[in-house]
Design an enzyme around this catalytic site. Structure first.
Site, short mmCIF file in Angstrom:
data_model
loop_
_atom_site.label_atom_id
_atom_site.label_comp_id
_atom_site.label_asym_id
_atom_site.label_seq_id
_atom_site.Cartn_x
_atom_site.Cartn_y
_atom_site.Cartn_z
N SER A 258 0.89 -1.27 0.04
CA SER A 258 -0.02 0.05 0.12
C SER A 258 0.94 1.26 -0.14
O SER A 258 2.10 1.17 0.29
CB SER A 258 -0.96 -0.01 1.26
OG SER A 258 -0.02 0.30 2.40
N LYS A 259 0.23 2.33 -0.21
CA LYS A 259 0.98 3.70 0.00
C LYS A 259 1.63 3.88 1.34
O LYS A 259 2.68 4.15 1.38
CB LYS A 259 -0.05 4.49 -0.55
CG LYS A 259 0.54 6.03 -0.16
CD LYS A 259 -0.14 7.23 -0.89
CE LYS A 259 0.03 8.59 -0.39
NZ LYS A 259 1.31 8.91 0.68
N ARG A 260 0.90 3.34 2.32
CA ARG A 260 1.63 3.53 3.33
C ARG A 260 2.85 2.87 3.71
O ARG A 260 3.47 3.18 4.15
CB ARG A 260 0.50 2.90 4.48
CG ARG A 260 0.02 4.19 5.54
CD ARG A 260 -0.97 3.79 6.55
NE ARG A 260 -1.91 3.00 5.88
CZ ARG A 260 -2.59 1.76 6.08
NH1 ARG A 260 -1.97 1.01 6.96
NH2 ARG A 260 -3.44 1.32 5.36
N ASP A 263 5.54 4.96 2.09
CA ASP A 263 5.77 5.98 2.98
C ASP A 263 6.73 5.56 4.11
O ASP A 263 7.84 6.12 4.47
CB ASP A 263 4.55 6.80 3.51
CG ASP A 263 3.68 7.55 2.45
OD1 ASP A 263 4.53 7.48 1.39
OD2 ASP A 263 2.62 7.44 2.87
#
Ligand code: GLU
Length: 507
Positions: A258-260, A263
C-alpha cells in the site's frame, strides 16, 4: 488479440496498476493486437478530478501507449463508461426478460432490517441471495400487477438471480481451473436505482461490445469472475479468456503493498508526482525519484513474471518478444526496492547518452547550475553514470565540474595531501602550461612520465592531484576529469591551490 486496461479514476495509478497495464500492452504488441483504455467511472461518488489524465500520463511516461481510448478515439468510442450509460439499462432489462435477473424495490432501511433479522437468527454476514431474496420486495415475490405499478412509481434496482446449487468453473490462464459454488455468491446489483450500471454489468457489457479477447487483471477481481462467467452465459455471449495477475506484496511478504508501506519504507508507489485534489498532499513518484521509465517497466515486468534463464535486464522490445502469461506465477510478488534500483542502474549504464542528455539537462536547469553545452554535458554523463543508480546521482558525481574546491580543504582532507608534491606544484603547473594536447589518454601518458622524472610512483601523486583538481577524495578517472574540465580550468585550480598551500602554508 484485443486487451484492455480498465481503471476507475478514483485516485492516482498505483504501481500495481502500471504492471497490469504493462502485461496487457506487452501481449498486445507481441501478438499484433490492440490495447484499449476504458475508463470505468460509473461510480460518480468516487470520481477524482485529474485521475484519468494522471493514468494516461503515467503510462505514457512508461512507454505504454494505447491503440484506442478516450484520448485517442477508436471504433468503439466512447471509452468512458459515464458517456455510455444509456446503453447498459437495456442489457439489464434483457436479463430480466430472460429470467436471469429481477427487479428489487427494497429501501435501505428494509435491507438493514433484513440483515439484523438474519443476524439475530445466527446467520453470519447475511446477503441478498437465494435464501433471503424470498423474504424481500422484488419481482420474484410480489404479484405482477404490483411489480408493474412499482416500476412506474418507485426507484428500483436490477439484481442478478444467482442460480442455486451450481458449480461455476472457468479456466484462468495463470491459475488453471478455478471453481466457485453459487452458494458462496450473492444476487449482485447490476443496475442501480439512478439508472447507472454497477462495475459487473458495465464491465461485461463493454468487454463484449469492444471485442475484448483476453481479460488480464489483478487477482482482486478473481472472486468477481464467476458472476461475470454467469453473465456471459445469460447473455449468450462468447467468453473472453481470463488471467488474474498475482498481488504485489510488501517487501516482508506480509500483505498487499500500500501507499503507507511505501511512505514507511521510503519508496514511491506511484509512477509520477501526484497531488491529492482534496487534501493537497503531494506524493512523489518514480520519475521524481530519478528512475528511468526503462528501469521501472523492466522491474515491474519481473514482479510476477519469470523470464527463465539468467537475463534480468530487458529493453521494452525484448520484453515484448519474451513475455508470456505461462511464466507468470500464481504466488504474490514481493516488492523489492533495492532490486528496482539495481535494474535502474543497469539501464543508466547501458542507454545511449543521447537518451539521458535531456533528462540530466532538465535536472541541471532545475538546480540552476551554470550553462553547459550538450557536448560537455554528454561527457559528464559518460563519466558519472558508472557511479549512479538514480539520475540525480549523476549530478552529485560531477559536482567537481560546477563547484571549485573550497580552500583551504577541511583538515581531514589536508592530512591526505602529499607534502613532497605540494612543494613541486609550481613546477608541475609550469609543465602543464607547456602541454599542447589535452585529452585523457595523452594526459595519462604525460603524468606517468612526469612522475617517473620526479622519482615518484604515479600512485603516490594521484590522491593529491585529485584533491587539488576536485576537492574530493574519490570520483571518476582523474584524466577524464581533466579532459572535461579543460586545460585552463585545471591551471586555474592549480594556481588557486598554490596560492593557499604554497610557500606560506605548511601541510
Ligand atoms: N475498474 C476495475 C478496476 O478499477 C477493472 C477491473 C477489470 O479489469 O475488470 O480495476
Amino acid at each position: 488479440m484485443r486487451v484492455r486496461f480498465a481503471p476507475s479514476p478514483t485516485g492516482p495509478l498505483h504501481i500495481g496498476g502500471v504492471r497490469t497495464a504493462l502485461y496487457n500492452f506487452l501481449l498486445a504488441r507481441q501478438k499484433g493486437g490492440q490495447f484499449i483504455l476504458r475508463i470505468e467511472d460509473t461510480d460518480q461518488s468516487r470520481y477524482v478530478p485529474g485521475a484519468e489524465a494522471y493514468i494516461i500520463d503515467s503510462l505514457s511516461w512508461c512507454g505504454i501507449e494505447f491503440d484506442e481510448g478516450p484520448h485517442v478515439g477508436g471504433p468503439h468510442a466512447p471509452y468512458r463508461q459515464s458517456e455510455r450509460k444509456e446503453l447498459y439499462a437495456d442489457y439489464a432489462h434483457l436479463l430480466v426478460e430472460r429470467g436471469a435477473a429481477y427487479y428489487a424495490f427494497d429501501t435501505e432501511q428494509e435491507l438493514e432490517e433484513m440483515r439484523s433479522r438474519f443476524e439475530a437468527a445466527g446467520m453470519v454476514a447475511p446477503q441478498y441471495n437465494a435464501v433471503t431474496r424470498s423474504y424481500m420486495k422484488n419481482s420474484l415475490t410480489l404479484p405482477p400487477d404490483e411489480v408493474r405499478s412499482r416500476l412506474r412509481s418507485e426507484p428500483y434496482v436490477v439484481r442478478f438471480l444467482m442460480p442455486r446449487g451450481r458449480e461455476v468453473r472457468f479456466f484462468d490462464e495463470i491459475r488453471g481451473w478455478v471453481s466457485f459454488h453459487t452458494r458462496e455468491l450473492d444476487d449482485k446489483v447490476l443496475l442501480k436505482s439512478d439508472g447507472m450500471p454497477t462495475y459487473h454489468l458495465a464491465n461485461v457489457v463493454d468487454d463484449h461490445l469492444m471485442g475484448i479477447t483476453h481479460v488480464i487483471r489483478g487477482e482482486e477481481w478473481l472472486s468477481s469472475t464467476p458472476l461475470h462467467v454467469l453473465l456471459y452465459e445469460a447473455f449468450g455471449w462468447e467468453m473472453p479468456k481470463f488471467a488474474h495477475l498475482p498481488l504485489l506484496l510488501r517487501p516482508d511478504g506480509g500483505g498487499k503493498l500500500s501507499k503507507r508501506d511505501g511512505d514507511r519504507l521510503g519508496f514511491p508507489v506511484f509512477p509520477l508526482r501526484w497531488q491529492d485534489p482534496h487534501t493537497g498532499e503531494v506524493s512523489l513518484g518514480y520519475r521524481e525519484r530519478g528512475f528511468l521509465p526503462e528501469g521501472v517497466i523492466n522491474y515491474l515486468a519481473l514482479l510476477g513474471w519469470h523470464p527463465g534463464g539468467e537475463q534480468e535486464v530487458f529493453t521494452l522490445e525484448e520484453l515484448v518478444a519474451r513475455f508470456s502469461l505461462d511464466r507468470v506465477s500464481k504466488a504474490g510478488a514481493r516488492f523489492d526496492y533495492e532490486k528496482a534500483r539495481w535494474i535502474n542502474q543497469q539501464h543508466l549504464r547501458r542507454l545511449p547518452v543521447e537518451r539521458l542528455l535531456p533528462l540530466v539537462r532538465q535536472l541541471w536547469e532545475e538546480r540552476a547550475l551554470p550553462s553547459i553545452s550538450d557536448d560537455k554535458l554528454s561527457q559528464l554523463i559518460d563519466l558519472a553514470r558508472e557511479r549512479a543508480t538514480l539520475l540525480p546521482e549523476i549530478l552529485e558525481a560531477v559536482r567537481f565540474f560546477y563547484m571549485r574546491p573550497s580552500l583551504p580543504l577541511p583538515e581531514a582532507l589536508e592530512a591526505k595531501l602529499n607534502p613532497i608534491l605540494i612543494e613541486k606544484l609550481p613546477d608541475f603547473l609550469a609543465e602543464i602550461r607547456q602541454l599542447s594536447v589535452w585529452e585523457s589518454a595523452a594526459l595519462e601518458g604525460w603524468l606517468k612520465e612526469w612522475a617517473k622524472s620526479q622519482g615518484m610512483g604515479v600512485g603516490k601523486l594521484l590522491p593529491t592531484i585529485r584533491l587539488v583538481s576536485t576537492g574530493q577524495e574519490a570520483g571518476p578517472s582523474l584524466y577524464a576529469i581533466w579532459a572535461v574540465l579543460g586545460k585552463e580550468e585545471v591551471e586555474r585550480r592549480l594556481e588557486a591551490f598554490i596560492s593557499v598551500y604554497g610557500v606560506s602554508r605548511r601541510v
